[in-house]
Design a protein around this motif. Structure first.
Motif, PDB file in Angstrom:
ATOM      1  N   GLY A   1       0.833  -1.176   0.041  1.00 28.03           N
ATOM      2  CA  GLY A   1      -0.023   0.043   0.185  1.00 28.03           C
ATOM      3  C   GLY A   1       0.906   1.424  -0.116  1.00 28.03           C
ATOM      4  O   GLY A   1       1.932   1.312  -0.983  1.00 28.03           O
ATOM      5  N   ASN A   2       0.684   2.086   0.981  1.00 28.93           N
ATOM      6  CA  ASN A   2       1.357   3.356   1.077  1.00 28.93           C
ATOM      7  C   ASN A   2       2.906   3.194   1.369  1.00 28.93           C
ATOM      8  O   ASN A   2       3.629   4.191   1.243  1.00 28.93           O
ATOM      9  N   GLN A   3       3.167   2.081   2.109  1.00 30.92           N
ATOM     10  CA  GLN A   3       4.552   1.864   2.461  1.00 30.92           C
ATOM     11  C   GLN A   3       5.415   1.488   1.192  1.00 30.92           C
ATOM     12  O   GLN A   3       6.538   1.327   1.557  1.00 30.92           O
ATOM     13  N   VAL A   4       5.013   1.220   0.140  1.00 29.44           N
ATOM     14  CA  VAL A   4       5.659   1.054  -0.989  1.00 29.44           C
ATOM     15  C   VAL A   4       6.901   2.292  -1.143  1.00 29.44           C
ATOM     16  O   VAL A   4       7.836   1.945  -1.702  1.00 29.44           O
ATOM     17  N   HIS A   5       6.348   3.389  -0.660  1.00 27.06           N
ATOM     18  CA  HIS A   5       7.307   4.478  -0.919  1.00 27.06           C
ATOM     19  C   HIS A   5       8.366   4.364   0.358  1.00 27.06           C
ATOM     20  O   HIS A   5       9.375   5.356   0.162  1.00 27.06           O
ATOM     21  N   ASP A   6       8.290   3.725   1.296  1.00 25.90           N
ATOM     22  CA  ASP A   6       9.375   3.345   2.353  1.00 25.90           C
ATOM     23  C   ASP A   6      10.469   2.307   2.039  1.00 25.90           C
ATOM     24  O   ASP A   6      11.154   2.337   2.803  1.00 25.90           O
ATOM     25  N   VAL A   7      10.164   1.835   1.074  1.00 31.11           N
ATOM     26  CA  VAL A   7      11.309   0.696   0.506  1.00 31.11           C
ATOM     27  C   VAL A   7      12.350   1.296   0.059  1.00 31.11           C
ATOM     28  O   VAL A   7      12.501   2.251  -0.717  1.00 31.11           O
ATOM     29  N   LYS A   8      13.352   0.711   0.686  1.00 35.30           N
ATOM     30  CA  LYS A   8      15.061   1.177   0.685  1.00 35.30           C
ATOM     31  C   LYS A   8      15.748   0.256  -0.513  1.00 35.30           C
ATOM     32  O   LYS A   8      15.523  -0.930  -0.231  1.00 35.30           O
ATOM     33  N   PRO A   9      16.463   0.905  -1.153  1.00 33.43           N
ATOM     34  CA  PRO A   9      17.303   0.099  -2.384  1.00 33.43           C
ATOM     35  C   PRO A   9      18.092  -0.727  -1.617  1.00 33.43           C
ATOM     36  O   PRO A   9      18.195  -2.120  -2.016  1.00 33.43           O
ATOM     37  N   ARG A  10      18.625  -0.618  -0.435  1.00 31.57           N
ATOM     38  CA  ARG A  10      19.420  -1.333  -0.015  1.00 31.57           C
ATOM     39  C   ARG A  10      18.959  -2.751   0.556  1.00 31.57           C
ATOM     40  O   ARG A  10      19.499  -3.759   0.891  1.00 31.57           O
ATOM     41  N   TRP A  11      17.623  -2.824   0.661  1.00 32.55           N
ATOM     42  CA  TRP A  11      17.126  -4.046   1.036  1.00 32.55           C
ATOM     43  C   TRP A  11      16.927  -4.987   0.096  1.00 32.55           C
ATOM     44  O   TRP A  11      16.419  -6.318   0.119  1.00 32.55           O
ATOM     45  N   ALA A  12      17.277  -4.692  -1.081  1.00 29.34           N
ATOM     46  CA  ALA A  12      16.790  -5.603  -2.431  1.00 29.34           C
ATOM     47  C   ALA A  12      17.478  -6.686  -2.305  1.00 29.34           C
ATOM     48  O   ALA A  12      17.061  -7.915  -2.476  1.00 29.34           O
ATOM     49  N   LYS A  13      19.107  -6.703  -2.126  1.00 29.27           N
ATOM     50  CA  LYS A  13      19.876  -8.031  -2.007  1.00 29.27           C
ATOM     51  C   LYS A  13      19.351  -9.194  -0.718  1.00 29.27           C
ATOM     52  O   LYS A  13      19.051 -10.101  -1.097  1.00 29.27           O
ATOM     53  N   GLY A  14      18.915  -8.600   0.438  1.00 30.35           N
ATOM     54  CA  GLY A  14      18.467  -9.573   1.416  1.00 30.35           C
ATOM     55  C   GLY A  14      17.066  -9.872   1.068  1.00 30.35           C
ATOM     56  O   GLY A  14      16.803 -11.264   1.409  1.00 30.35           O
ATOM     57  N   THR A  15      16.354  -9.226   0.215  1.00 28.43           N
ATOM     58  CA  THR A  15      14.887  -9.720   0.023  1.00 28.43           C
ATOM     59  C   THR A  15      14.836 -10.635  -0.875  1.00 28.43           C
ATOM     60  O   THR A  15      14.361 -11.563  -1.047  1.00 28.43           O
ATOM     61  N   ALA A  16      16.035 -10.530  -2.023  1.00 29.03           N
ATOM     62  CA  ALA A  16      16.122 -11.671  -2.913  1.00 29.03           C
ATOM     63  C   ALA A  16      16.766 -12.591  -2.470  1.00 29.03           C
ATOM     64  O   ALA A  16      15.866 -13.931  -2.930  1.00 29.03           O
ATOM     65  N   HIS A  17      17.525 -12.761  -1.205  1.00 32.17           N
ATOM     66  CA  HIS A  17      17.721 -14.014  -0.655  1.00 32.17           C
ATOM     67  C   HIS A  17      16.790 -14.816   0.171  1.00 32.17           C
ATOM     68  O   HIS A  17      16.611 -15.917   0.149  1.00 32.17           O
ATOM     69  N   ARG A  18      15.896 -13.991   0.840  1.00 29.48           N
ATOM     70  CA  ARG A  18      14.967 -14.249   1.529  1.00 29.48           C
ATOM     71  C   ARG A  18      13.723 -14.853   0.655  1.00 29.48           C
ATOM     72  O   ARG A  18      13.326 -16.009   0.914  1.00 29.48           O
TER      73      ARG A  18
END
Length: 159
Positions: A111-128
């Protein structure tokens, strides 16, 4: 800028497209016709002498029976080697579906939190996500094994 150099990018893309055409088992005239390309333009593209448009690359991949968006995204994001290794695989078709669904899923869930996503989280999210998928596959294999054992013993009782 060597990584983004025009000649290397053209060579890598030509290699991906050439491999896709070769793996397709179709003749080049059929692929050229279906991709709406002149056969000489296809030949020069596959030889790395001509840079295809994005649409042409997608049509060549699709005409070759590949997952076009997945392979072009893999080419852009992970490089030509990764995209070529995944040609004609279920993981490529999975990747195409995943990438196609991901933006709307992120908007729907965050929802509105989509704008709170940080690029630095991408690698960890991919592994998760990869771990989550591995766990899902393991669970399906366990269920298949249990169902296989159950039906074997069930058949044994009536046989």
């Amino acid at each position: 800028m060597g990584v983004l150099g025009e000649s290397q990018t053209r060579r890598d893309l030509a290699h991906l497209l050439h491999t896709a055409v070769e793996l397709s088992g179709r003749n080049r005239c059929e692929i050229a016709r279906e991709a709406d390309l002149h056969k000489d333009a296809l030949r020069r593209t596959l030889a790395g002498e001509r840079s295809p448009s994005v649409g042409e690359a997608l049509r060549i991949l699709a005409s070759s029976g590949m997952a076009p968006h997945a392979h072009l995204l893999l080419f852009l994001g992970a490089g030509g080697d990764q995209a070529t290794r995944w040609l004609q695989t279920d993981i490529a078709r999975f990747f195409e579906e995943l990438v196609g669904e991901l933006p709307s899923a992120l908007e729907r869930v965050l929802g509105n939190q989509v704008h709170d996503v940080k690029p630095r989280w991408a690698k960890g999210t991919a592994h998760r996500v990869a771990r989550l998928l591995a766990d899902h596959i393991d669970e399906l294999e366990r269920k298949d094994a249990l169902l296989g054992e159950g039906s074997a013993s069930f058949g044994g009782r009536h046989g």
